[in-house]
Design a protein around this motif. Structure first.
Motif, mmCIF file in Angstrom:
data_model
loop_
_atom_site.group_PDB
_atom_site.id
_atom_site.type_symbol
_atom_site.label_atom_id
_atom_site.label_comp_id
_atom_site.label_asym_id
_atom_site.label_seq_id
_atom_site.Cartn_x
_atom_site.Cartn_y
_atom_site.Cartn_z
ATOM 1 N N GLU A 55 1.488 -5.773 17.646
ATOM 2 C CA GLU A 55 2.824 -6.032 17.110
ATOM 3 C C GLU A 55 3.382 -4.735 16.528
ATOM 4 O O GLU A 55 2.620 -3.876 16.050
ATOM 5 C CB GLU A 55 2.754 -7.088 15.994
ATOM 6 C CG GLU A 55 2.350 -8.460 16.465
ATOM 7 C CD GLU A 55 3.428 -9.118 17.314
ATOM 8 O OE1 GLU A 55 4.620 -8.947 17.007
ATOM 9 O OE2 GLU A 55 3.058 -9.788 18.287
ATOM 10 N N ALA A 56 4.704 -4.594 16.554
ATOM 11 C CA ALA A 56 5.336 -3.380 16.040
ATOM 12 C C ALA A 56 5.003 -3.161 14.566
ATOM 13 O O ALA A 56 4.714 -2.036 14.145
ATOM 14 C CB ALA A 56 6.848 -3.446 16.242
ATOM 15 N N SER A 57 5.007 -4.228 13.783
ATOM 16 C CA SER A 57 4.706 -4.078 12.355
ATOM 17 C C SER A 57 3.260 -3.630 12.136
ATOM 18 O O SER A 57 2.964 -2.897 11.191
ATOM 19 C CB SER A 57 4.983 -5.379 11.611
ATOM 20 O OG SER A 57 4.159 -6.409 12.123
ATOM 21 N N THR A 58 2.361 -4.053 13.019
ATOM 22 C CA THR A 58 0.959 -3.643 12.922
ATOM 23 C C THR A 58 0.815 -2.155 13.191
ATOM 24 O O THR A 58 0.074 -1.453 12.486
ATOM 25 C CB THR A 58 0.087 -4.437 13.910
ATOM 26 O OG1 THR A 58 0.260 -5.829 13.660
ATOM 27 C CG2 THR A 58 -1.374 -4.073 13.783
ATOM 28 N N VAL A 59 1.544 -1.666 14.195
ATOM 29 C CA VAL A 59 1.494 -0.236 14.522
ATOM 30 C C VAL A 59 2.002 0.590 13.347
ATOM 31 O O VAL A 59 1.378 1.588 12.958
ATOM 32 C CB VAL A 59 2.305 0.066 15.804
ATOM 33 C CG1 VAL A 59 2.397 1.561 16.049
ATOM 34 C CG2 VAL A 59 1.692 -0.627 17.007
ATOM 35 N N VAL A 60 3.105 0.175 12.759
ATOM 36 C CA VAL A 60 3.670 0.899 11.613
ATOM 37 C C VAL A 60 2.704 0.837 10.435
ATOM 38 O O VAL A 60 2.455 1.842 9.760
ATOM 39 C CB VAL A 60 5.053 0.320 11.226
ATOM 40 C CG1 VAL A 60 5.561 0.930 9.935
ATOM 41 C CG2 VAL A 60 6.056 0.530 12.362
ATOM 42 N N GLY A 61 2.120 -0.330 10.189
ATOM 43 C CA GLY A 61 1.164 -0.486 9.093
ATOM 44 C C GLY A 61 -0.085 0.359 9.291
ATOM 45 O O GLY A 61 -0.607 0.957 8.343
ATOM 46 N N LEU A 62 -0.567 0.425 10.542
ATOM 47 C CA LEU A 62 -1.735 1.255 10.829
ATOM 48 C C LEU A 62 -1.437 2.731 10.595
ATOM 49 O O LEU A 62 -2.266 3.462 10.046
ATOM 50 C CB LEU A 62 -2.209 1.052 12.265
ATOM 51 C CG LEU A 62 -3.026 -0.198 12.535
ATOM 52 C CD1 LEU A 62 -3.284 -0.354 14.022
ATOM 53 C CD2 LEU A 62 -4.334 -0.153 11.770
ATOM 54 N N ALA A 63 -0.260 3.168 11.007
ATOM 55 C CA ALA A 63 0.113 4.572 10.799
ATOM 56 C C ALA A 63 0.157 4.889 9.305
ATOM 57 O O ALA A 63 -0.357 5.928 8.863
ATOM 58 C CB ALA A 63 1.456 4.877 11.457
ATOM 59 N N ALA A 64 0.740 3.985 8.532
ATOM 60 C CA ALA A 64 0.809 4.204 7.083
ATOM 61 C C ALA A 64 -0.583 4.165 6.460
ATOM 62 O O ALA A 64 -0.930 5.016 5.626
ATOM 63 C CB ALA A 64 1.709 3.153 6.439
ATOM 64 N N GLY A 65 -1.398 3.183 6.874
ATOM 65 C CA GLY A 65 -2.754 3.072 6.326
ATOM 66 C C GLY A 65 -3.609 4.277 6.648
ATOM 67 O O GLY A 65 -4.327 4.800 5.781
ATOM 68 N N LEU A 66 -3.532 4.738 7.893
ATOM 69 C CA LEU A 66 -4.302 5.924 8.273
ATOM 70 C C LEU A 66 -3.811 7.161 7.526
ATOM 71 O O LEU A 66 -4.607 8.009 7.124
ATOM 72 C CB LEU A 66 -4.218 6.153 9.781
ATOM 73 C CG LEU A 66 -5.009 5.171 10.635
ATOM 74 C CD1 LEU A 66 -4.714 5.387 12.119
ATOM 75 C CD2 LEU A 66 -6.490 5.282 10.372
ATOM 76 N N GLY A 67 -2.500 7.244 7.338
ATOM 77 C CA GLY A 67 -1.952 8.370 6.583
ATOM 78 C C GLY A 67 -2.466 8.392 5.151
ATOM 79 O O GLY A 67 -2.846 9.446 4.625
ATOM 80 N N ILE A 68 -2.525 7.231 4.532
ATOM 81 C CA ILE A 68 -3.025 7.146 3.154
ATOM 82 C C ILE A 68 -4.511 7.476 3.100
ATOM 83 O O ILE A 68 -4.970 8.213 2.213
ATOM 84 C CB ILE A 68 -2.724 5.755 2.559
ATOM 85 C CG1 ILE A 68 -1.214 5.611 2.352
ATOM 86 C CG2 ILE A 68 -3.476 5.539 1.252
ATOM 87 C CD1 ILE A 68 -0.754 4.211 2.029
ATOM 88 N N MET A 69 -5.285 6.966 4.078
ATOM 89 C CA MET A 69 -6.717 7.290 4.115
ATOM 90 C C MET A 69 -6.938 8.789 4.301
ATOM 91 O O MET A 69 -7.809 9.380 3.658
ATOM 92 C CB MET A 69 -7.412 6.514 5.235
ATOM 93 C CG MET A 69 -7.612 5.054 4.915
ATOM 94 S SD MET A 69 -8.302 4.036 6.246
ATOM 95 C CE MET A 69 -9.437 5.085 7.062
ATOM 96 N N LEU A 70 -6.141 9.402 5.159
ATOM 97 C CA LEU A 70 -6.254 10.847 5.357
ATOM 98 C C LEU A 70 -5.894 11.600 4.086
ATOM 99 O O LEU A 70 -6.511 12.616 3.759
ATOM 100 C CB LEU A 70 -5.349 11.304 6.508
ATOM 101 C CG LEU A 70 -5.856 11.039 7.912
ATOM 102 C CD1 LEU A 70 -4.778 11.400 8.937
ATOM 103 C CD2 LEU A 70 -7.116 11.822 8.188
ATOM 104 N N LEU A 71 -4.890 11.116 3.366
ATOM 105 C CA LEU A 71 -4.480 11.769 2.118
ATOM 106 C C LEU A 71 -5.592 11.699 1.078
ATOM 107 O O LEU A 71 -5.872 12.692 0.387
ATOM 108 C CB LEU A 71 -3.201 11.115 1.599
ATOM 109 C CG LEU A 71 -2.276 11.937 0.752
ATOM 110 C CD1 LEU A 71 -1.932 13.265 1.416
ATOM 111 C CD2 LEU A 71 -1.010 11.168 0.445
ATOM 112 N N VAL A 72 -6.262 10.559 0.972
ATOM 113 C CA VAL A 72 -7.383 10.415 0.029
ATOM 114 C C VAL A 72 -8.533 11.345 0.447
ATOM 115 O O VAL A 72 -9.131 12.034 -0.393
ATOM 116 C CB VAL A 72 -7.855 8.944 -0.045
ATOM 117 C CG1 VAL A 72 -9.162 8.812 -0.803
ATOM 118 C CG2 VAL A 72 -6.774 8.089 -0.686
ATOM 119 N N THR A 73 -8.819 11.382 1.742
ATOM 120 C CA THR A 73 -9.861 12.273 2.254
ATOM 121 C C THR A 73 -9.531 13.724 1.940
ATOM 122 O O THR A 73 -10.412 14.493 1.512
ATOM 123 C CB THR A 73 -10.028 12.085 3.776
ATOM 124 O OG1 THR A 73 -10.386 10.727 4.029
ATOM 125 C CG2 THR A 73 -11.092 13.007 4.337
ATOM 126 N N ALA A 74 -8.279 14.101 2.142
ATOM 127 C CA ALA A 74 -7.851 15.473 1.854
ATOM 128 C C ALA A 74 -8.032 15.792 0.372
ATOM 129 O O ALA A 74 -8.510 16.877 0.012
ATOM 130 C CB ALA A 74 -6.397 15.676 2.265
#
Length: 151
Positions: A55-74
């Motif tokens: 679903e489109a909302s899932t894709v957007v949510g995954l992008a945001a979630g991965l971005g946040i996980m990457l930010l925490v990792t950074a």
């Protein structure tokens, strides 16, 4: 006093951590920006959804979630690098590096186990194993410096 080999190694690993932390932070910002673009343009979100079968909302949510996980990792990687540089100069300041290296190593081991048990492909397992190496080296060096400092 001349720094020990472990302190010198910790300095090198810390510099690499800082560099990789900056790269991961830039990747996180790009992922978050991409998620924002997908979220603001329904046609792009629909196209991404069609390509992934989600679903489109899932894709957007995954992008945001991965971005946040990457930010925490950074953030963790940058903190480890900065604290490591400080401890490489003064071995009495090694405890925070040792603690964060233990935490990073635990997360890396969990990630590796999840990849292996989740039926990851050879490249995923190799990547996960590669992600395990830096925290393991940091922990080993921090542990050596901690012993040298008598802590």
């Amino acid at each position: 006093m001349q720094p020990s080999g472990s302190q010198t190694g910790l300095k090198v690993i810390s510099i690499l951590d800082i560099i990789s932390g900056v790269i991961v932070a830039l990747s996180a910002f790009m992922m978050l920006a991409g998620g924002a673009v997908l979220g603001s343009d329904p046609s792009m979100a629909a196209e991404a959804a069609a390509e992934t079968g989600m679903e489109a909302s899932t894709v957007v949510g995954l992008a945001a979630g991965l971005g946040i996980m990457l930010l925490v990792t950074a953030a963790i990687t940058l903190i480890t690098g900065i604290l490591g540089l400080r401890a490489a100069k003064d071995n009495q300041k090694i405890k925070p590096v040792w603690i964060i290296s233990v935490i990073a190593l635990v997360f890396a081991v969990i990630s590796f186990i999840m990849t292996v048990t989740g039926g990851g492909s050879g490249s995923n397992i190799g990547s996960s194993l590669g992600s395990l190496i830096m925290p393991a080296i940091t922990f080993w060096l921090a542990n050596n410096v901690k012993k040298e400092a008598g802590l």
